[in-house]
Write an enzyme that holds these catalytic residues in place. Structure first.
Site, PDB file in Angstrom:
ATOM      1  N   GLU A 176      -8.095 -26.969  -0.494  1.00  0.00           N
ATOM      2  CA  GLU A 176      -8.923 -25.767  -0.662  1.00  0.00           C
ATOM      3  C   GLU A 176      -9.640 -25.762  -2.009  1.00  0.00           C
ATOM      4  O   GLU A 176      -9.568 -24.789  -2.772  1.00  0.00           O
ATOM      5  CB  GLU A 176      -8.073 -24.505  -0.496  1.00  0.00           C
ATOM      6  CG  GLU A 176      -7.564 -24.317   0.919  1.00  0.00           C
ATOM      7  CD  GLU A 176      -6.941 -22.943   1.171  1.00  0.00           C
ATOM      8  OE1 GLU A 176      -6.511 -22.298   0.206  1.00  0.00           O
ATOM      9  OE2 GLU A 176      -6.902 -22.515   2.341  1.00  0.00           O
ATOM     10  N   GLU A 374      -4.801 -26.173   8.673  1.00  0.00           N
ATOM     11  CA  GLU A 374      -4.058 -24.922   8.463  1.00  0.00           C
ATOM     12  C   GLU A 374      -4.656 -23.844   9.350  1.00  0.00           C
ATOM     13  O   GLU A 374      -5.880 -23.698   9.402  1.00  0.00           O
ATOM     14  CB  GLU A 374      -4.159 -24.414   7.017  1.00  0.00           C
ATOM     15  CG  GLU A 374      -3.412 -25.231   6.004  1.00  0.00           C
ATOM     16  CD  GLU A 374      -3.458 -24.618   4.600  1.00  0.00           C
ATOM     17  OE1 GLU A 374      -3.593 -23.373   4.484  1.00  0.00           O
ATOM     18  OE2 GLU A 374      -3.368 -25.393   3.645  1.00  0.00           O
TER      19      GLU A 374
HETATM   20  P1  P53 Z   1      -0.637 -17.352   1.881  1.00  0.00           P
HETATM   21  C1  P53 Z   1      -5.947 -17.445   0.928  1.00  0.00           C
HETATM   22  C2  P53 Z   1      -5.166 -16.911  -0.069  1.00  0.00           C
HETATM   23  C3  P53 Z   1      -4.155 -17.671  -0.619  1.00  0.00           C
HETATM   24  C4  P53 Z   1      -3.973 -18.979  -0.221  1.00  0.00           C
HETATM   25  O1  P53 Z   1      -1.811 -18.291   2.360  1.00  0.00           O
HETATM   26  C5  P53 Z   1      -4.769 -19.514   0.745  1.00  0.00           C
HETATM   27  C6  P53 Z   1      -5.706 -18.721   1.377  1.00  0.00           C
HETATM   28  C7  P53 Z   1      -6.445 -19.185   2.554  1.00  0.00           C
HETATM   29  O2  P53 Z   1      -7.707 -19.581   2.269  1.00  0.00           O
HETATM   30  O3  P53 Z   1      -4.647 -20.792   1.000  1.00  0.00           O
HETATM   31  C8  P53 Z   1      -3.935 -21.504   1.951  1.00  0.00           C
HETATM   32  O4  P53 Z   1       0.535 -18.228   1.602  1.00  0.00           O
HETATM   33  C9  P53 Z   1      -3.159 -22.556   1.226  1.00  0.00           C
HETATM   34  C10 P53 Z   1      -1.693 -22.501   1.467  1.00  0.00           C
HETATM   35  C11 P53 Z   1      -1.272 -21.077   1.725  1.00  0.00           C
HETATM   36  C12 P53 Z   1      -1.972 -20.593   2.999  1.00  0.00           C
HETATM   37  O5  P53 Z   1      -3.356 -20.654   2.844  1.00  0.00           O
HETATM   38  O6  P53 Z   1      -1.132 -16.675   0.666  1.00  0.00           O
HETATM   39  O7  P53 Z   1      -3.660 -23.856   1.401  1.00  0.00           O
HETATM   40  O8  P53 Z   1      -1.058 -23.096   0.374  1.00  0.00           O
HETATM   41  O9  P53 Z   1       0.092 -20.888   1.804  1.00  0.00           O
HETATM   42  C13 P53 Z   1      -1.612 -19.182   3.403  1.00  0.00           C
HETATM   43  O10 P53 Z   1      -0.367 -16.412   3.014  1.00  0.00           O
END
Ligand code: P53
Length: 476
Positions: A176, A374
């Site tokens: 990301e 993801e």
């Molecule tokens: P969580 C948004 C906000 C934070 C992390 O997120 C994010 C995203 C999505 O764009 O990134 C990804 O755990 C990331 C993972 C993460 C997952 O989304 O905040 O690549 O590491 O855990 C889900 O619910």
């Protein structure tokens, strides 16, 4: 009948810092994830200056995969996974990041893990940098503010690409990488190890850091293809399409610019060059960035083989009364609710058709194979009377997204490599540091306070996804 190609990579995705634990085992150094506390739905994670006694750092133990991996890989095999996406914790290999020699115990850990996966017919899919750079590089060098970071990252990448050249075929460089374009504290720190000081311009710094990362990524893509021409090396983008709030042309223009401002890092990594609008933006704003001719040459040759991306939600934007000529309002884009969509408990808009839109958008723009690395629903889970978690809401979310993904392949002709639901085993949320924001098909007994037996149990979604994989997506 399956609408997906044979060999479609059904899998599950995690990241080292969110599930391994063992934060100081096997010679591992302190990473940036190790200095982030647990937050909540309403309270942001705190980034402490080193370790502060008494604080709750949820990534230190996480779900302790480090000491459970043999039994966990058994479960993954039972689920029928064709691939498993994780990252290599940089700090297991170079604990501080600036050593000359790698840490053999860390390398051995991933050898054992990959051997175990391969013995079960599960293909590892590896992210090189997933929000877990050595904290030492932040303290001593200022993180990706500093061009030196390219050298450290390429050294780390060279060691693991060579070591695992016959075990891992699918790689991604930076997870990301475009999160930081939002300029929030969390994104700048997790992507680039940057904490803005009072006299710094966050936007300029972000462009500089991201530039060094794209140069590092391109060098690694080029080097990887030399190490093993069979390698498939991708970029990794956070994809959340932005729609205009109304059909007013200004709102459409605003949405378009928001997409450009969110995905120029894909332009660089896929097309090997900066987009025109951004070059002009740098000139107009007099950002004197350190971008050399040599850098531009390496960007042009180090383009990726595929696009890995996360997809959770879509967004809506609209213009404001004093919208600038360039429609750029970095760090302050108004988030507008989409009346057509429902939201998760964390306020993320649930938009399966948006996934089909995203697949088409990437496919048209870059004409590269795509890999959904993801996707998933973060939710509170509770056990029913029978002691099992009946997570129909999660099944419903995944089913609707897979349906749209299959339409994109079958009707729209998108080239899709695979699909790996995020956090298919419960883990620590990256955004909030919570355990109770669960994505898993496998439950892990541990709560936000860090209390639990760490026992693993199958949720209802486990059995459902197992059937989906077994039928190559025909039986949803
Ligand atoms: P969580 C948004 C906000 C934070 C992390 O997120 C994010 C995203 C999505 O764009 O990134 C990804 O755990 C990331 C993972 C993460 C997952 O989304 O905040 O690549 O590491 O855990 C889900 O619910």
């Amino acid at each position: 009948m399956s609408k997906l190609p044979n060999g479609f990579l059904w899998g599950g995705a995690v990241a080292a810092h969110q599930f391994e634990g063992g934060w100081n085992k096997g010679g591992k150094g302190l990473s940036i994830a190790d200095v982030m506390t647990a937050g909540s739905n309403t309270q942001a994670r705190e980034i402490t200056d080193g370790l502060v006694p008494g604080k709750n750092y949820p990534n230190h133990e996480a779900i302790d995969f480090y000491d459970h991996f043999h039994e966990d890989v058994q479960l993954f095999a039972d689920l029928g996974l064709k691939c498993f996406r994780t990252s290599i914790a940089w700090t297991r290999i170079f604990p501080n990041g600036d050593e000359n020699e790698p840490n053999e115990a860390g390398l051995k850990f991933y050898d054992d893990l990959f051997d175990d996966l391969l013995a079960h017919g599960i293909e590892p899919v590896i992210t090189l940098s997933h929000f877990e750079m050595p904290y030492h590089l932040v303290k001593e060098y200022g993180g990706w503010r500093n061009r030196e970071m390219i050298r450290f990252f390429v050294k780390f990448a060279r060691v693991v690409l060579e070591r695992y050249r016959n075990k891992v075929k699918y790689w991604m460089t930076f997870n990301e990488i475009n999160n930081q374009t939002g300029l929030n504290e969390w994104g700048l720190f997790t992507n680039s190890g940057i904490k803005i000081t009072a006299d710094e311009d966050a936007e300029k710094l972000m462009y500089q850091a991201a530039h060094y990362e794209t140069v590092a990524s391109a060098l690694v893509v080029k080097m990887g293809h030399e190490i093993n021409p069979e390698f498939k090396i991708g970029c990794m983008m956070a994809m959340g399409p932005t729609y205009p709030a109304t059909p007013a042309p200004q709102d459409v223009m605003k949405a378009e610019r928001t997409m450009q401002a969110g995905y120029w890092l894909a332009d660089i990594q896929c097309k090997g060059k900066y987009p025109n609008w951004l070059k002009r933006y740098f000139e107009r704003h007099h950002f004197a960035l350190d971008i050399t001719e040599a850098d531009l040459n390496i960007l042009a040759v180090g383009t990726v083989d595929y696009i890995g991306f996360s997809y959770y939600a879509s967004h809506v934007t609209k213009t404001t009364d004093n919208e600038p000529d360039d429609y750029m309002t970095p760090g302050q884009n108004p988030e507008v609710k989409n009346p057509a969509l429902e939201r998760s408990d964390w306020g993320w808009e649930i938009d399966p058709v948006g996934l089909r839109y995203a697949l088409n958008w990437f496919s048209d723009r870059y004409d590269l194979p795509l890999f959904i690395v993801e996707n998933g629903l973060g939710a509170f889970d509770e056990k029913d009377a029978d002691g099992k978690i009946h997570d129909d809401y999660r099944i419903d979310y995944l089913r609707k997204h897979i349906e749209q993904m299959e339409l994109a392949v079958d009707v729209d002709g998108v080239q899709l490599m695979g699909y790996t639901p995020w956090g298919f085993i419960d883990l620590v949320s990256a955004g909030t540091g919570q355990m109770d924001k669960r994505y898993g098909l496998i439950y892990v007994d541990k709560n936000d306070a860090g209390v639990g037996t760490l026992k693993r149990e199958k949720k209802l979604s486990f059995d459902w996804f197992k059937k989906v994989i077994a039928t190559n997506g025909a039986d949803l």
